[in-house]
Design a protein around this motif. Structure first.
Motif, PDB file in Angstrom:
ATOM      1  N   VAL B  27       0.737  -1.041   0.075  1.00  0.00           N
ATOM      2  CA  VAL B  27       0.048   0.103  -0.070  1.00  0.00           C
ATOM      3  C   VAL B  27       0.931   1.267   0.011  1.00  0.00           C
ATOM      4  CG1 VAL B  27      -1.701   1.465   1.327  1.00  0.00           C
ATOM      5  CG2 VAL B  27      -2.011  -1.156   1.155  1.00  0.00           C
ATOM      6  N   GLN B  28       0.468   2.040  -0.734  1.00  0.00           N
ATOM      7  CA  GLN B  28       1.370   3.325  -0.908  1.00  0.00           C
ATOM      8  C   GLN B  28       0.166   4.512  -1.257  1.00  0.00           C
ATOM      9  OE1 GLN B  28       4.015   4.192  -4.253  1.00  0.00           O
ATOM     10  NE2 GLN B  28       5.645   4.252  -2.963  1.00  0.00           N
ATOM     11  N   ASN B  29       0.543   5.705  -0.574  1.00  0.00           N
ATOM     12  CA  ASN B  29      -0.407   7.039  -0.818  1.00  0.00           C
ATOM     13  C   ASN B  29      -1.846   6.470  -1.043  1.00  0.00           C
ATOM     14  OD1 ASN B  29       1.693   8.656  -0.912  1.00  0.00           O
ATOM     15  ND2 ASN B  29       1.891   8.459  -3.159  1.00  0.00           N
ATOM     16  N   GLY B  30      -2.186   5.728   0.089  1.00  0.00           N
ATOM     17  CA  GLY B  30      -3.653   5.415   0.365  1.00  0.00           C
ATOM     18  C   GLY B  30      -4.320   4.446  -0.895  1.00  0.00           C
ATOM     19  N   ARG B  31      -3.488   4.037  -1.776  1.00  0.00           N
ATOM     20  CA  ARG B  31      -3.678   2.894  -2.782  1.00  0.00           C
ATOM     21  C   ARG B  31      -3.105   1.558  -2.719  1.00  0.00           C
ATOM     22  NH1 ARG B  31      -7.355   5.022  -6.801  1.00  0.00           N
ATOM     23  NH2 ARG B  31      -7.673   7.298  -6.335  1.00  0.00           N
ATOM     24  N   ILE B  32      -3.574   0.947  -3.453  1.00  0.00           N
ATOM     25  CA  ILE B  32      -2.696  -0.681  -3.613  1.00  0.00           C
ATOM     26  C   ILE B  32      -1.845  -0.272  -4.467  1.00  0.00           C
ATOM     27  CG2 ILE B  32      -3.127  -3.124  -3.979  1.00  0.00           C
ATOM     28  CD1 ILE B  32      -4.954  -2.402  -1.657  1.00  0.00           C
ATOM     29  N   LEU B  33      -0.667  -0.924  -4.308  1.00  0.00           N
ATOM     30  CA  LEU B  33       0.593  -0.736  -5.305  1.00  0.00           C
ATOM     31  C   LEU B  33       0.695  -2.048  -5.830  1.00  0.00           C
ATOM     32  CD1 LEU B  33       2.956   0.934  -6.018  1.00  0.00           C
ATOM     33  CD2 LEU B  33       4.287  -0.092  -4.131  1.00  0.00           C
ATOM     34  N   GLY B 227     -15.955  -2.912   9.952  1.00  0.00           N
ATOM     35  CA  GLY B 227     -15.075  -3.119   8.784  1.00  0.00           C
ATOM     36  C   GLY B 227     -15.907  -2.225   7.560  1.00  0.00           C
ATOM     37  N   VAL B 228     -16.790  -1.330   7.690  1.00  0.00           N
ATOM     38  CA  VAL B 228     -17.583  -0.606   6.641  1.00  0.00           C
ATOM     39  C   VAL B 228     -16.903   0.805   6.468  1.00  0.00           C
ATOM     40  CG1 VAL B 228     -19.453   0.287   5.787  1.00  0.00           C
ATOM     41  CG2 VAL B 228     -19.666  -1.827   7.206  1.00  0.00           C
ATOM     42  N   THR B 229     -16.432   1.100   5.216  1.00  0.00           N
ATOM     43  CA  THR B 229     -15.830   2.248   4.819  1.00  0.00           C
ATOM     44  C   THR B 229     -16.489   3.019   3.862  1.00  0.00           C
ATOM     45  OG1 THR B 229     -14.281   1.228   3.294  1.00  0.00           O
ATOM     46  CG2 THR B 229     -13.316   1.587   5.633  1.00  0.00           C
ATOM     47  N   PRO B 518      -4.032  -3.632  -7.732  1.00  0.00           N
ATOM     48  CA  PRO B 518      -3.265  -2.347  -7.946  1.00  0.00           C
ATOM     49  C   PRO B 518      -4.137  -1.202  -8.437  1.00  0.00           C
ATOM     50  CG  PRO B 518      -1.854  -4.435  -8.992  1.00  0.00           C
ATOM     51  CD  PRO B 518      -3.357  -4.667  -8.434  1.00  0.00           C
ATOM     52  N   GLY B 519      -3.856  -0.256  -7.678  1.00  0.00           N
ATOM     53  CA  GLY B 519      -4.325   1.322  -8.273  1.00  0.00           C
ATOM     54  C   GLY B 519      -5.578   1.370  -7.465  1.00  0.00           C
ATOM     55  N   LYS B 520      -6.480   0.565  -6.871  1.00  0.00           N
ATOM     56  CA  LYS B 520      -7.453   0.612  -6.258  1.00  0.00           C
ATOM     57  C   LYS B 520      -7.090   1.392  -4.735  1.00  0.00           C
ATOM     58  CE  LYS B 520     -10.577  -2.646  -8.244  1.00  0.00           C
ATOM     59  NZ  LYS B 520     -12.042  -3.349  -8.023  1.00  0.00           N
ATOM     60  N   LEU B 521      -8.247   1.862  -4.191  1.00  0.00           N
ATOM     61  CA  LEU B 521      -8.025   2.397  -2.846  1.00  0.00           C
ATOM     62  C   LEU B 521      -7.818   1.522  -1.825  1.00  0.00           C
ATOM     63  CD1 LEU B 521     -11.088   5.077  -2.923  1.00  0.00           C
ATOM     64  CD2 LEU B 521      -8.743   5.704  -3.131  1.00  0.00           C
ATOM     65  N   ALA B 522      -6.810   1.826  -0.918  1.00  0.00           N
ATOM     66  CA  ALA B 522      -6.231   0.796   0.373  1.00  0.00           C
ATOM     67  C   ALA B 522      -7.318   0.772   1.368  1.00  0.00           C
ATOM     68  CB  ALA B 522      -4.866   1.038   0.717  1.00  0.00           C
ATOM     69  N   LYS B 549      -8.927   3.021   5.996  1.00  0.00           N
ATOM     70  CA  LYS B 549      -9.491   3.967   4.769  1.00  0.00           C
ATOM     71  C   LYS B 549      -8.463   4.581   4.082  1.00  0.00           C
ATOM     72  CE  LYS B 549     -12.817   5.951   2.258  1.00  0.00           C
ATOM     73  NZ  LYS B 549     -12.765   5.663   1.016  1.00  0.00           N
ATOM     74  N   GLU B 550      -8.501   4.164   2.751  1.00  0.00           N
ATOM     75  CA  GLU B 550      -7.249   4.647   2.047  1.00  0.00           C
ATOM     76  C   GLU B 550      -6.128   4.596   2.640  1.00  0.00           C
ATOM     77  OE1 GLU B 550      -8.807   8.476   0.218  1.00  0.00           O
ATOM     78  OE2 GLU B 550     -10.703   7.479   0.056  1.00  0.00           O
ATOM     79  N   GLY B 551      -5.828   3.375   3.495  1.00  0.00           N
ATOM     80  CA  GLY B 551      -4.245   2.985   3.985  1.00  0.00           C
ATOM     81  C   GLY B 551      -4.231   3.772   5.244  1.00  0.00           C
ATOM     82  N   GLN B 552      -5.067   4.533   5.927  1.00  0.00           N
ATOM     83  CA  GLN B 552      -5.148   4.978   7.235  1.00  0.00           C
ATOM     84  C   GLN B 552      -5.761   4.158   8.026  1.00  0.00           C
ATOM     85  OE1 GLN B 552      -3.870   8.011   8.322  1.00  0.00           O
ATOM     86  NE2 GLN B 552      -2.895   8.299   6.329  1.00  0.00           N
ATOM     87  N   SER B 553      -5.400   3.798   8.989  1.00  0.00           N
ATOM     88  CA  SER B 553      -5.783   2.846  10.079  1.00  0.00           C
ATOM     89  C   SER B 553      -7.062   3.748  10.859  1.00  0.00           C
ATOM     90  CB  SER B 553      -4.897   2.253  11.276  1.00  0.00           C
ATOM     91  OG  SER B 553      -5.648   1.590  12.043  1.00  0.00           O
ATOM     92  N   ILE B 554      -8.071   3.385  10.835  1.00  0.00           N
ATOM     93  CA  ILE B 554      -9.188   4.394  11.650  1.00  0.00           C
ATOM     94  C   ILE B 554      -9.840   3.742  12.621  1.00  0.00           C
ATOM     95  CG2 ILE B 554      -9.667   5.913   9.483  1.00  0.00           C
ATOM     96  CD1 ILE B 554     -12.024   3.977   8.899  1.00  0.00           C
ATOM     97  N   TYR B 555      -9.588   2.374  12.745  1.00  0.00           N
ATOM     98  CA  TYR B 555     -10.192   1.526  13.792  1.00  0.00           C
ATOM     99  C   TYR B 555      -9.338   0.449  14.204  1.00  0.00           C
ATOM    100  CZ  TYR B 555     -13.038  -2.015  16.137  1.00  0.00           C
ATOM    101  OH  TYR B 555     -13.722  -2.948  17.215  1.00  0.00           O
ATOM    102  N   GLN B 556      -9.220   0.556  15.574  1.00  0.00           N
ATOM    103  CA  GLN B 556      -8.342  -1.211  15.874  1.00  0.00           C
ATOM    104  C   GLN B 556      -9.088  -1.459  17.254  1.00  0.00           C
ATOM    105  OE1 GLN B 556      -6.623   2.441  16.640  1.00  0.00           O
ATOM    106  NE2 GLN B 556      -6.181   2.526  14.404  1.00  0.00           N
ATOM    107  N   ARG B 557      -9.360  -2.674  17.108  1.00  0.00           N
ATOM    108  CA  ARG B 557     -10.142  -3.367  18.410  1.00  0.00           C
ATOM    109  C   ARG B 557      -9.516  -3.014  19.577  1.00  0.00           C
ATOM    110  NH1 ARG B 557     -11.981  -8.654  20.217  1.00  0.00           N
ATOM    111  NH2 ARG B 557     -10.216  -9.828  19.376  1.00  0.00           N
ATOM    112  N   GLY B 558     -10.274  -2.748  20.659  1.00  0.00           N
ATOM    113  CA  GLY B 558      -9.546  -2.200  21.896  1.00  0.00           C
ATOM    114  C   GLY B 558      -9.254  -3.454  22.513  1.00  0.00           C
TER     115      GLY B 558
END
Lengths: 310, 558
Positions: B27-33, B227-229, B518-522, B549-558
């Motif tokens: 993953v690079q820049n929020g996309r699948i490399l 897991g819904v984005t 490749p090329g799709k959003l991560a 969402k686009e490579g950024q981790s937005i949720y981690q199970r506590g």
């Protein structure tokens, strides 16, 4: 707590002429402050010069009427109307083209309002076909069956034979209602909304008799008390040309207080009213009937007969 | 500096038919490399790429909500869930008290403030009776309580609640309504239904716009935790669209939101007032306007189509069928088939007008008669599959087999609702008989006709829960253990496609979402287990470990 505001439901299938009728009412409001509740502002197409201002879901008209949209539901719309600074005389709800007006009529039980009548508009040219449509036939039937008064609209689009046939079919399909024939949604206000008894002092001898092209307003006044069972029989069997009645009765079996009569189409209700107190008991009923059809003398004779116990 | 990450060390499901499982994803820049063997992915990512070990967990594309009501989320998350399993954890009256006490502790509800709960249903409580004010009052003497009935047509109030609405022994029971009274008295017991409930619901205190804006974060987190984005607001009222636009402009959306404005009952006017012309026939038409652009995200908000609602729900018996149901209608009617909520003329005009402007139509249709209306309208508007309009029939729940051919011919996408099999499957069999009920959300038959389908939870009608959706699509087992249409069960892969790549396709986003290519959003999710490998009966127990969402981790199970 102030008197509840009478609520009139206007139903009928898409294209029957509900909107035209509402536009007609808003332009000929006869001094009433009417609140019209609609699904769709766009639909009612109010004359621009009539609009004073718009405040969110409410349009204020120069003639004192308001239009309120039902975006947030009936309860919210009715609350908006009850909060108006100057009192609204009447509420009229336009039901959607596929709504069952009876279900909307249930809102007449909310605090601050009381159900007056269900008026259903039918397109004389198409109503029979719509009533057998595979999708909407059932609902069109429900609509016709819920009417106190059926407005048979667009009669100018069919010939005399068809007109009689459609009328006969409507009478058979909706036996609980009275039928009024018209074109272009022109329906006199007194038929739609009845008489506003508050406009006259309750102690006046009678409402003034009047006659328009379409309707006769006539008051029956009688000092001798009426017998309830006889009156009930009479009310169940009134001529087709009578559309509404309203008044205070002096009944034999309830001599100390007024009995209130409300009649719309074939549906009537007697309910206890205020005590007569110092006033001498006297029956006063104002009737609205179709001009040319309605025979005052014969009705007066029938009413007089109710003063004599069987 | 652009960081590159390589995910490996666990199962990776791509949802790409050509290459379903791979060893690594970069993953690079929020996309699948890159995706593939670890070596080739490392090669593409370069030697500075950071390797993230999945520790045996499963990575796959995150989920796309094919239909639901996002605008219900900000309020609902502040309400107590008093539903029975699997929606909630309430099985008895003491459970309700416990849930409400926990809710008060969590939200620090002050004395006098409302406690609102949802999902109340006495039918499935151990006590076998309605909850009363006497159950609630000793525990909550100072707060008004309203517990909204699972049907949304009623509620239970406590004494403070009755006081607020001034409902007393003297209050008459309205026609078409129910006020349950205490035995031997006129005192309201707790339950209000239908016409007695309507005015109460209409007068509940509303949150301010600012409060709602603040609640958008936890509302989106509710989706992220599953897991819904990409979220759907699938029946947006005009004022809600205005609100969402404001939220988007304030950069409050960190997940993608697809809005389908309601195009009925006057909403078209309210939404697009400046862009409407009224034709000679008095029917509204949307006219082209560059500011109202469908199909592109602006600050994570996209207008994805116009929504119309043709009927109600099968469990509420307000769906519209061609054949009568076997039980009485909602008001005891004989030979009940339901009724449409829109005239066919309006459905046709919506399809015609939307097609002229390249806007997809989302038609809510549950019963086969409502579905017939959609098919006829699309046909009359001259739409064919070759047009690639991607008009969606939302629910398509109780269709007839012959209607699938029409879907294929007209290019209609069914968005199914398989959690019905568990939640209401037994009810559907009772109302419709096995033959009709077993064809509920017919995934397998659709698949055999080459129809791409999606699946949805219809949040907040049912909870946002993709794994429960997959489980129901695979097993179709009811609460009572009946398999609701054994022939319509699909494999796990197909069930997963319905909430990933097919849902992306539904939204014209298959080039950027729905699979790891490749090329799709991560947009990705890490699951506790691999749904393709676990014992299928345990799929509903799989939990989301982390959401990207686009490579950024937005949720981690506590």
């Amino acid at each position: 707590m102030s008197e509840p505001i009478p609520l009139t439901i206007i139903g009928g299938y898409l294209g029957a002429g509900k909107t035209t009728l509402l536009n007609h009412i808003l332009r000929h409001n006869d001094g009433y402050r009417l609140a019209v509740l609609v699904n769709d502002f766009g639909d009612i197409n109010i004359d621009a010069e009539l609009v004073e201002n718009q405040d969110g879901e409410t349009i204020n008209l120069a003639n004192g009427c308001i239009c309120c949209n039902l975006a947030d539901g009936f309860v919210a719309a009715i609350n908006t109307i009850l909060r108006q600074e100057s009192r609204i005389d009447r509420m009229i709800v336009e039901a959607s083209g596929v709504a069952d007006p009876i279900k909307i009529a249930h809102y007449g039980q909310l605090q601050g309002v009381s159900l007056d009548a269900v008026i259903v508009v039918a397109d004389a040219e198409t109503v029979q076909a719509k009533a057998t449509d595979k999708y909407v036939g059932y609902m069109v039937g429900q609509q016709l069956n819920s009417a106190d008064i059926l407005i048979m609209n667009k009669v100018d689009l069919i010939d005399q034979d068809q007109r009689q046939a459609v009328r006969a079919w409507l009478a058979k399909t909706a036996p609980q209602s009275r039928i009024y024939e018209t074109q272009q949604g022109v329906v006199p206000l007194e038929l739609l909304l009845g008489l506003d008894t508050k406009r006259e002092t309750p102690t006046a001898a009678a409402w003034p008799d009047s006659e328009s092209e379409q309707f006769v307003t006539w008051s029956y006044v009688e000092d001798v008390p009426l017998e309830r069972a006889l009156l009930a029989r009479l009310l169940d069997d009134l001529p087709e040309s009578l559309f509404r009645a309203k008044g205070f009765l002096n009944l034999m079996d309830d001599p100390k207080r007024r009995t209130i009569l409300q009649l719309v189409g074939r549906r009537w209700l007697l309910s206890p009213g205020l005590a007569w107190d110092d006033e001498s008991p006297r029956t006063r009923i104002v009737w609205i009937g179709e001009n040319g059809q309605f025979e005052k003398e014969s009705l007066a004779a029938s009413l007089d007969a109710c003063t004599r116990p069987a | 500096m652009k960081e590159t990450y390589i995910y490996t060390g666990g199962d990776i499901i791509t949802m790409d038919d050509a290459k379903p499982q791979v060893e690594a994803v970069a993953v690079q820049n929020g996309r699948i490399l890159a995706v593939g063997e670890l070596a080739e992915v490392q090669n593409a990512a370069g030697e500075n790429a950071k390797v993230v070990n999945l520790d045996g967990k499963t990575l796959m594309p995150s989920f796309i909500d094919a239909h639901g009501h996002f605008m219900n989320a900000p309020r609902l998350i502040t309400w107590a869930n008093v539903s029975v399993p699997p929606v909630g954890e309430v099985e008895s009256i003491p459970d309700i008290i416990r849930v409400l006490k926990a809710h008060v502790a969590k939200w620090k509800t002050a004395p006098g403030e409302w406690i609102i709960g949802y999902g109340y249903d006495a039918k499935l409580l151990a006590e076998g009776r309605e909850l009363t004010r006497d159950d609630l009052d000793p525990h909550f003497p100072d707060n008004p309580i309203i517990l909204i009935h699972v049907s949304n047509h009623g509620c239970v109030l406590n004494s403070k609640g009755f006081e607020y609405f001034n409902i007393t022994a003297e209050t008459p029971t309205p026609e078409g309504g129910v006020i349950l009274r205490k035995k031997g008295s006129q005192e309201p017991a707790g339950l209000l239904m239908e016409m007695a409930f309507m005015p109460v619901f209409g007068q509940l205190p509303q949150p301010t716009e600012q409060e709602l804006l603040e609640l958008l974060k936890p509302a989106q987190m509710m989706y992220a935790a599953k897991g819904v984005t990409t979220i759907t607001e699938g029946a947006t009222h005009a004022h809600e669209l205005k609100f969402l636009r404001k939220a988007a402009a304030q950069k409050r959306l960190f997940l993608d939101v697809v809005s389908q404005p309601l195009a009925m009952g006057g909403e078209l006017y309210r939404t697009f007032a400046e862009y409407i012309i009224v034709g000679d026939d008095q029917e509204p038409q949307v006219i082209g306007n560059p500011e109202i652009e469908f199909g592109t995200y602006q600050d994570r908000l996209k207008l994805g189509g116009l929504k119309i609602v043709l009927d109600g729900s099968p469990q509420g018996k307000t769906a519209f069928w061609t054949q009568p149901i076997l039980t009485p209608g909602p008001a005891g009617e004989e030979n009940w088939r339901g009724a449409p909520l829109l005239p066919p003329e309006v459905v046709y005009k919506t399809f015609k007008s939307a097609a002229e402007r390249n806007i997809p139509v989302y038609s809510h249709a549950n019963g086969d008669a409502a579905i017939d209306m959609v098919i006829e309208a699309a046909e009359a508007a001259g739409i064919t599959a070759a047009d690639d309009r991607r008009n969606v029939v939302v629910h398509s729940n109780l269709m007839r087999p012959d209607q699938l051919d029409d879907y294929a011919r007209l290019g209609l996408i069914p968005s199914f609702f398989t959690v019905h099999t568990f939640l209401w499957g037994d009810t559907h069999v009772e109302n419709l008989g096995k033959e009709r009920a077993f064809f509920l959300s017919p995934l397998k038959s659709a698949q055999e006709k080459g129809i791409r389908f999606t699946n949805h939870n219809d949040f907040s009608v049912t909870p946002q829960d993709p794994m429960f959706m997959v489980w129901t699509a695979v097993h179709r087992v009811s609460r009572n253990g009946m398999i609701i249409g054994p022939d319509q069960r699909v494999d796990v892969w197909s069930a997963l496609k319905a909430i990933t790549i097919n849902a992306a396709y539904q939204y014209f986003e298959e080039d950027s979402k729905g699979s790891l290519e490749p090329g799709k959003l991560a947009d990705m999710v890490i699951l506790s287990d691999n749904p393709l490998k676990v014992d299928p009966i345990t799929i509903r127990d799989i939990v989301v470990e982390e959401t990207f969402k686009e490579g950024q981790s937005i949720y981690q199970r506590g």
